[in-house]
Design a protein around this motif. Structure first.
Motif, PDB file in Angstrom:
ATOM      1  N   GLY A 191       0.814  -1.199   0.000  1.00  0.00           N
ATOM      2  CA  GLY A 191       0.000   0.000   0.000  1.00  0.00           C
ATOM      3  C   GLY A 191       0.852   1.255   0.000  1.00  0.00           C
ATOM      4  O   GLY A 191       2.071   1.213  -0.236  1.00  0.00           O
ATOM      5  N   ILE A 192       0.198   2.386   0.271  1.00  0.00           N
ATOM      6  CA  ILE A 192       0.835   3.700   0.265  1.00  0.00           C
ATOM      7  C   ILE A 192       0.629   4.343   1.627  1.00  0.00           C
ATOM      8  O   ILE A 192      -0.492   4.361   2.154  1.00  0.00           O
ATOM      9  CB  ILE A 192       0.245   4.593  -0.841  1.00  0.00           C
ATOM     10  N   VAL A 193       1.693   4.871   2.202  1.00  0.00           N
ATOM     11  CA  VAL A 193       1.613   5.490   3.528  1.00  0.00           C
ATOM     12  C   VAL A 193       2.227   6.882   3.475  1.00  0.00           C
ATOM     13  O   VAL A 193       3.052   7.199   2.613  1.00  0.00           O
ATOM     14  CB  VAL A 193       2.340   4.641   4.592  1.00  0.00           C
ATOM     15  N   ARG A 194       1.803   7.702   4.431  1.00  0.00           N
ATOM     16  CA  ARG A 194       2.403   9.020   4.594  1.00  0.00           C
ATOM     17  C   ARG A 194       3.534   8.931   5.606  1.00  0.00           C
ATOM     18  O   ARG A 194       3.393   8.270   6.643  1.00  0.00           O
ATOM     19  CB  ARG A 194       1.381  10.036   5.093  1.00  0.00           C
ATOM     20  N   PRO A 195       4.650   9.572   5.361  1.00  0.00           N
ATOM     21  CA  PRO A 195       5.732   9.532   6.351  1.00  0.00           C
ATOM     22  C   PRO A 195       5.295  10.076   7.698  1.00  0.00           C
ATOM     23  O   PRO A 195       5.792   9.631   8.740  1.00  0.00           O
ATOM     24  CB  PRO A 195       6.830  10.395   5.711  1.00  0.00           C
ATOM     25  N   GLU A 196       4.339  11.029   7.714  1.00  0.00           N
ATOM     26  CA  GLU A 196       3.893  11.605   8.980  1.00  0.00           C
ATOM     27  C   GLU A 196       3.120  10.608   9.837  1.00  0.00           C
ATOM     28  O   GLU A 196       3.018  10.783  11.060  1.00  0.00           O
ATOM     29  CB  GLU A 196       3.009  12.830   8.707  1.00  0.00           C
ATOM     30  N   ASP A 197       2.554   9.572   9.214  1.00  0.00           N
ATOM     31  CA  ASP A 197       1.775   8.588   9.969  1.00  0.00           C
ATOM     32  C   ASP A 197       2.640   7.518  10.614  1.00  0.00           C
ATOM     33  O   ASP A 197       2.142   6.734  11.423  1.00  0.00           O
ATOM     34  CB  ASP A 197       0.751   7.921   9.044  1.00  0.00           C
ATOM     35  N   ILE A 198       3.895   7.445  10.253  1.00  0.00           N
ATOM     36  CA  ILE A 198       4.791   6.460  10.857  1.00  0.00           C
ATOM     37  C   ILE A 198       5.170   6.937  12.252  1.00  0.00           C
ATOM     38  O   ILE A 198       5.630   8.074  12.424  1.00  0.00           O
ATOM     39  CB  ILE A 198       6.043   6.257   9.994  1.00  0.00           C
ATOM     40  N   SER A 199       4.963   6.096  13.251  1.00  0.00           N
ATOM     41  CA  SER A 199       5.219   6.493  14.630  1.00  0.00           C
ATOM     42  C   SER A 199       6.713   6.565  14.903  1.00  0.00           C
ATOM     43  O   SER A 199       7.550   6.154  14.098  1.00  0.00           O
ATOM     44  CB  SER A 199       4.553   5.495  15.591  1.00  0.00           C
ATOM     45  N   SER A 200       7.038   7.107  16.080  1.00  0.00           N
ATOM     46  CA  SER A 200       8.449   7.214  16.470  1.00  0.00           C
ATOM     47  C   SER A 200       9.100   5.855  16.649  1.00  0.00           C
ATOM     48  O   SER A 200      10.324   5.731  16.595  1.00  0.00           O
ATOM     49  CB  SER A 200       8.557   8.021  17.769  1.00  0.00           C
ATOM     50  N   ALA A 201       8.273   4.818  16.868  1.00  0.00           N
ATOM     51  CA  ALA A 201       8.792   3.451  16.979  1.00  0.00           C
ATOM     52  C   ALA A 201       8.912   2.772  15.620  1.00  0.00           C
ATOM     53  O   ALA A 201       9.138   1.561  15.557  1.00  0.00           O
ATOM     54  CB  ALA A 201       7.907   2.619  17.899  1.00  0.00           C
ATOM     55  N   ASN A 202       8.738   3.545  14.549  1.00  0.00           N
ATOM     56  CA  ASN A 202       8.848   3.038  13.184  1.00  0.00           C
ATOM     57  C   ASN A 202       7.779   1.987  12.892  1.00  0.00           C
ATOM     58  O   ASN A 202       8.031   0.955  12.263  1.00  0.00           O
ATOM     59  CB  ASN A 202      10.235   2.461  12.911  1.00  0.00           C
ATOM     60  N   THR A 203       6.549   2.238  13.354  1.00  0.00           N
ATOM     61  CA  THR A 203       5.425   1.344  13.114  1.00  0.00           C
ATOM     62  C   THR A 203       4.268   2.143  12.529  1.00  0.00           C
ATOM     63  O   THR A 203       4.195   3.367  12.674  1.00  0.00           O
ATOM     64  CB  THR A 203       4.961   0.660  14.414  1.00  0.00           C
ATOM     65  N   ILE A 204       3.361   1.433  11.882  1.00  0.00           N
ATOM     66  CA  ILE A 204       2.175   2.052  11.307  1.00  0.00           C
ATOM     67  C   ILE A 204       1.037   1.047  11.353  1.00  0.00           C
ATOM     68  O   ILE A 204       1.252  -0.165  11.226  1.00  0.00           O
ATOM     69  CB  ILE A 204       2.433   2.531   9.861  1.00  0.00           C
ATOM     70  N   ALA A 205      -0.188   1.540  11.563  1.00  0.00           N
ATOM     71  CA  ALA A 205      -1.365   0.675  11.602  1.00  0.00           C
ATOM     72  C   ALA A 205      -1.890   0.449  10.189  1.00  0.00           C
ATOM     73  O   ALA A 205      -1.717   1.283   9.292  1.00  0.00           O
ATOM     74  CB  ALA A 205      -2.452   1.285  12.481  1.00  0.00           C
ATOM     75  N   HIS A 206      -2.562  -0.667  10.000  1.00  0.00           N
ATOM     76  CA  HIS A 206      -3.068  -0.983   8.658  1.00  0.00           C
ATOM     77  C   HIS A 206      -4.154   0.000   8.227  1.00  0.00           C
ATOM     78  O   HIS A 206      -4.384   0.187   7.030  1.00  0.00           O
ATOM     79  CB  HIS A 206      -3.608  -2.414   8.639  1.00  0.00           C
ATOM     80  N   THR A 207      -4.838   0.641   9.190  1.00  0.00           N
ATOM     81  CA  THR A 207      -5.869   1.602   8.839  1.00  0.00           C
ATOM     82  C   THR A 207      -5.294   2.891   8.272  1.00  0.00           C
ATOM     83  O   THR A 207      -6.038   3.705   7.717  1.00  0.00           O
ATOM     84  CB  THR A 207      -6.705   1.938  10.088  1.00  0.00           C
ATOM     85  N   GLN A 208      -3.995   3.093   8.384  1.00  0.00           N
ATOM     86  CA  GLN A 208      -3.349   4.288   7.846  1.00  0.00           C
ATOM     87  C   GLN A 208      -2.671   4.025   6.509  1.00  0.00           C
ATOM     88  O   GLN A 208      -1.944   4.883   6.011  1.00  0.00           O
ATOM     89  CB  GLN A 208      -2.324   4.819   8.851  1.00  0.00           C
ATOM     90  N   ILE A 209      -2.921   2.872   5.931  1.00  0.00           N
ATOM     91  CA  ILE A 209      -2.338   2.512   4.634  1.00  0.00           C
ATOM     92  C   ILE A 209      -3.384   2.732   3.554  1.00  0.00           C
ATOM     93  O   ILE A 209      -4.467   2.135   3.588  1.00  0.00           O
ATOM     94  CB  ILE A 209      -1.860   1.051   4.619  1.00  0.00           C
ATOM     95  N   ALA A 210      -3.085   3.608   2.615  1.00  0.00           N
ATOM     96  CA  ALA A 210      -3.980   3.824   1.485  1.00  0.00           C
ATOM     97  C   ALA A 210      -3.767   2.733   0.433  1.00  0.00           C
ATOM     98  O   ALA A 210      -2.649   2.238   0.264  1.00  0.00           O
ATOM     99  CB  ALA A 210      -3.737   5.199   0.870  1.00  0.00           C
ATOM    100  N   GLU A 211      -4.857   2.392  -0.271  1.00  0.00           N
ATOM    101  CA  GLU A 211      -4.802   1.324  -1.275  1.00  0.00           C
ATOM    102  C   GLU A 211      -4.192   0.048  -0.678  1.00  0.00           C
ATOM    103  O   GLU A 211      -3.379  -0.627  -1.320  1.00  0.00           O
ATOM    104  CB  GLU A 211      -3.993   1.772  -2.500  1.00  0.00           C
ATOM    105  N   ALA A 212      -4.590  -0.245   0.548  1.00  0.00           N
ATOM    106  CA  ALA A 212      -4.011  -1.395   1.237  1.00  0.00           C
ATOM    107  C   ALA A 212      -4.430  -2.697   0.558  1.00  0.00           C
ATOM    108  O   ALA A 212      -5.590  -2.878   0.187  1.00  0.00           O
ATOM    109  CB  ALA A 212      -4.447  -1.411   2.698  1.00  0.00           C
ATOM    110  N   ARG A 213      -3.477  -3.581   0.400  1.00  0.00           N
ATOM    111  CA  ARG A 213      -3.712  -4.918  -0.121  1.00  0.00           C
ATOM    112  C   ARG A 213      -3.130  -5.900   0.884  1.00  0.00           C
ATOM    113  O   ARG A 213      -1.907  -6.070   0.987  1.00  0.00           O
ATOM    114  CB  ARG A 213      -3.046  -5.111  -1.498  1.00  0.00           C
ATOM    115  N   ILE A 214      -4.004  -6.523   1.654  1.00  0.00           N
ATOM    116  CA  ILE A 214      -3.594  -7.444   2.710  1.00  0.00           C
ATOM    117  C   ILE A 214      -4.125  -8.829   2.367  1.00  0.00           C
ATOM    118  O   ILE A 214      -5.315  -9.000   2.095  1.00  0.00           O
ATOM    119  CB  ILE A 214      -4.124  -6.984   4.088  1.00  0.00           C
TER     120      ILE A 214
END
Length: 241
Positions: A191-214
């Motif tokens: 998918g596509i993510v925004r750098p601003e949505d990546i947490s300080s622990a270098n993690t991101i939730a699946h709900t913040q992924i655009a065009e997510a394909r899981i």
């Protein structure tokens, strides 16, 4: 040319059959480790790893560090970030459809090339030109459908930044395979993510992924037994009844 195409198709079928036989005997094999470019068809680019800077014994610079005060979150092609997948969805749908139609058409003619009397003699039961044509039709259709779905998936997977879009967003892809006895569990995410949505622990939730394909599934003996046979699937897919 036609013979070449037939030979290539036959060779492909033979290789596919051999692969199926080997998987049946030895169990499913893990896919080779590689750059996950096959998940999303985008142009990939690779960055070279810079040589680590040499440092003296009393230097504050750590050998192999990418930055001293820099942000360690994924932002470049080849960087790795962690995707937290926590899906808990429920859906219920119920539909009922009823349809009925009835048609009755009657038509006749007053003159038919002067042959009205001749046609009357041809039919022993009599001939009425006023009721020459009669059509009746009736159709009924009833349908009922319902959907009750509940899905819950809680997983964590590491993904790789494979591309950077013109607006700065990151294209990520990740794949994970785990083999237990003769069954392989596969998990893929893209998918596509925004750098601003990546947490300080270098993690991101699946709900913040655009065009997510899981994708979460498996292959092996259990999956093969549970799946519908190919011939039955074709019949159910293309049957007009």
């Amino acid at each position: 040319m036609r013979h070449s195409i037939l030979a290539l198709a036959l060779a492909s079928l033979t290789l596919g059959a051999c692969s199926t036989v080997v998987e049946t005997v030895q169990g499913p094999q893990l896919a080779p480790i590689g750059y996950p470019a096959q998940l999303v068809p985008v142009t990939q680019a690779y960055t070279t790893v810079p040589e680590p800077r040499s440092a003296s014994a009393n230097s504050l610079w750590r050998t192999g560090a990418r930055a001293f005060f820099g942000d360690q979150r994924a932002r470049q092609i080849g960087d790795i970030l962690t995707v937290n997948i926590d899906i808990d969805d429920q859906a219920q749908t119920s539909n009922t459809t009823s349809r009925s139609r009835s048609n009755d058409i009657t038509g006749g003619i007053s003159n038919f090339f002067g042959l009205e009397n001749s046609l009357g003699r041809a039919f022993p039961g009599g001939f009425d030109p006023q009721n020459l044509v009669g059509v009746e039709g009736q159709s009924n259709a009833n349908g009922t459908g319902s959907v009750s779905r509940s899905e819950k998936v809680s997983l964590t997977i590491a993904a790789v930044v494979t591309d950077i879009l013109s607006n700065g967003n990151l294209v990520i892809q990740g794949r994970q395979e785990v083999r237990t006895n003769r069954e392989v569990r596969e998990l893929t995410v893209a998918g596509i993510v925004r750098p601003e949505d990546i947490s300080s622990a270098n993690t991101i939730a699946h709900t913040q992924i655009a065009e997510a394909r899981i994708s979460y599934g498996g292959r092996g003996d259990i999956s093969r037994v549970q799946s519908t046979p190919a011939a039955q699937s074709l019949v159910e897919r293309f049957s007009p009844f």
